[in-house]
Design an enzyme around this catalytic site. Structure first.
Site, mmCIF file in Angstrom:
data_model
loop_
_atom_site.group_PDB
_atom_site.id
_atom_site.type_symbol
_atom_site.label_atom_id
_atom_site.label_comp_id
_atom_site.label_asym_id
_atom_site.label_seq_id
_atom_site.Cartn_x
_atom_site.Cartn_y
_atom_site.Cartn_z
ATOM 1 N N TYR A 108 0.852 -1.191 0.000
ATOM 2 C CA TYR A 108 0.000 0.000 0.000
ATOM 3 C C TYR A 108 0.890 1.244 0.000
ATOM 4 O O TYR A 108 1.443 1.638 1.026
ATOM 5 C CB TYR A 108 -0.918 0.036 1.223
ATOM 6 N N LYS A 264 -22.526 7.708 -0.958
ATOM 7 C CA LYS A 264 -22.139 9.019 -1.484
ATOM 8 C C LYS A 264 -21.588 8.945 -2.902
ATOM 9 O O LYS A 264 -21.234 9.966 -3.495
ATOM 10 C CB LYS A 264 -21.105 9.666 -0.564
ATOM 11 N N ARG A 333 -10.358 7.457 5.478
ATOM 12 C CA ARG A 333 -9.379 8.406 4.947
ATOM 13 C C ARG A 333 -9.360 9.731 5.698
ATOM 14 O O ARG A 333 -8.500 10.573 5.447
ATOM 15 C CB ARG A 333 -9.640 8.645 3.462
#
Length: 363
Positions: A108, A264, A333
């Site tokens: 990552y 969203k 996040r």
């Protein structure tokens, strides 16, 4: 006088990081509460729901912090640019709200996510469990390679220990069983690392039943980490029953299908994703799947609204309904995103709502 307690904030006493023997039982919950009544403080003890992960001594909260997107942009499977300070705030907010584990991986951000996790935990007296992985390395050109050779696994472990600034990794996982012909060699290497005290427990990710069988012949498997969501439910057909039968813990990833079920996402937002966001190329974010998936997200949004919850919490709850699932890895996040999903620590769906979601999923 009316006593009106508000909510509990969960924390844990510090754990020694030197050796597994120094912390065999992991963090013990302590809770403190605040009162809505101005100067009156009412302390309430409330046990956070936790589930033992497979054959380990780790009791996990229903959700953990997923640090994939925290790796930032500029690599093959990035989520686009990510602000490190926002990532750190997200981790700390999640821990303050009761989450007790974090899942990351060297690949990552090509080492960056692990470094961000270390920064977020620096100086905190109450540390969560930290999980990371191996089997993906990269060269000087930032090209990702599939490696399960013994020497590579050992080198990746040492690099992760250094980046995470820990002496022992709580759960070390084979990220992908590739190359398949090297799976046994890689799994044996993890077993040796456990014997040496460099990792406490060992697991696998993205394995099928046949591969789990091969690994079990060498050493016990603490956990499996598969993808699982209402969009991609295949894991429940064979893997979840197998894990439950053999006492293997399951921590699922992408329960909101990479944000698609968070409530969203829109066609416009998908079209505006950064060029280095892998989701631009993911089939679930393209037609004809996109229309069907957004409709499913709308159903989840409607169900959540009945409870004052978001669609993402509903999507996570759908995965947690499975008794074989120990916990769900939830990407976070920012601190604001944490606040939007942390209710999944305790929100559960009714039988009727599960049927409603499954009908929408099939229809």
């Amino acid at each position: 006088m009316v006593w009106a307690p508000s909510y509990t904030v969960t924390a844990w006493p510090a754990r020694a990081s030197r050796m597994a023997a120094a912390r065999p039982f992991g963090p013990e919950p302590m809770t403190a509460a605040r009162s809505f009544v101005g100067w009156v403080n009412l302390v309430i003890v409330e046990e956070m729901q936790k589930t033992q992960l497979g054959n380990s001594d780790m009791d996990l909260t229903p959700i953990g912090v997923g640090a994939w997107a925290m790796g930032g942009g500029g690599w093959a499977f990035a989520w686009g640019p990510q602000d490190d300070d926002q990532s750190i705030s997200a981790i700390r907010r999640a821990l303050d709200r009761g989450v007790n584990w974090i899942d990351t991986a060297p690949v990552y951000g090509l080492g960056h996510s692990e470094e961000v996790v270390a920064r977020a935990l620096e100086g905190r007296p109450n540390k969560p469990y930290v999980f990371t992985k191996c089997a993906r390395s990269w060269n000087e050109k930032r090209e990702i390679q599939k490696v399960l050779k013994r020497d590579s696994v050992r080198r990746e472990c040492e690099d992760s220990l250094r980046r995470l600034k820990v002496d022992c990794i709580d759960l070390y996982q084979v990220h992908w069983p590739e190359p398949d012909e090297d799976l046994e060699e890689g799994w044996e290497a993890l077993a040796r690392l456990k014997e040496e005290g460099k990792v406490r427990w060992t697991g696998v990710s993205n394995c099928n039943v046949a591969q789990l069988e091969r690994c079990r012949k060498i050493a016990p498997i603490t956990s499996l980490q598969p993808p699982y969501s209402a969009v991609s439910p295949e894991t429940q057909e064979a893997l979840l029953p197998y894990c439950r039968e053999h006492g293997i813990g399951v921590i699922v990833y992408s329960p909101m299908k990479s944000g698609l079920l968070a409530g969203k996402m829109t066609r416009e937002r998908v079209a505006a994703l950064p060029e280095d966001d892998f989701r631009r190329r993911a089939p679930a974010f393209q037609e004809p799947q996109l229309t069907r998936n957004l409709a499913l997200a709308d159903v989840m949004k409607e169900i959540g609204a009945r409870h004052g919850r978001g669609a993402g919490e509903v999507a996570i709850a759908w995965t947690l309904r499975q008794p074989a699932v120990t916990g769900a890895i939830v990407g976070m996040r920012s601190a604001e995103q944490v606040d939007g999903v942390v209710g999944a620590l305790e929100f559960r769906l009714s039988a009727e709502e599960i049927v409603e979601i499954d009908s929408a999923r099939r229809g």
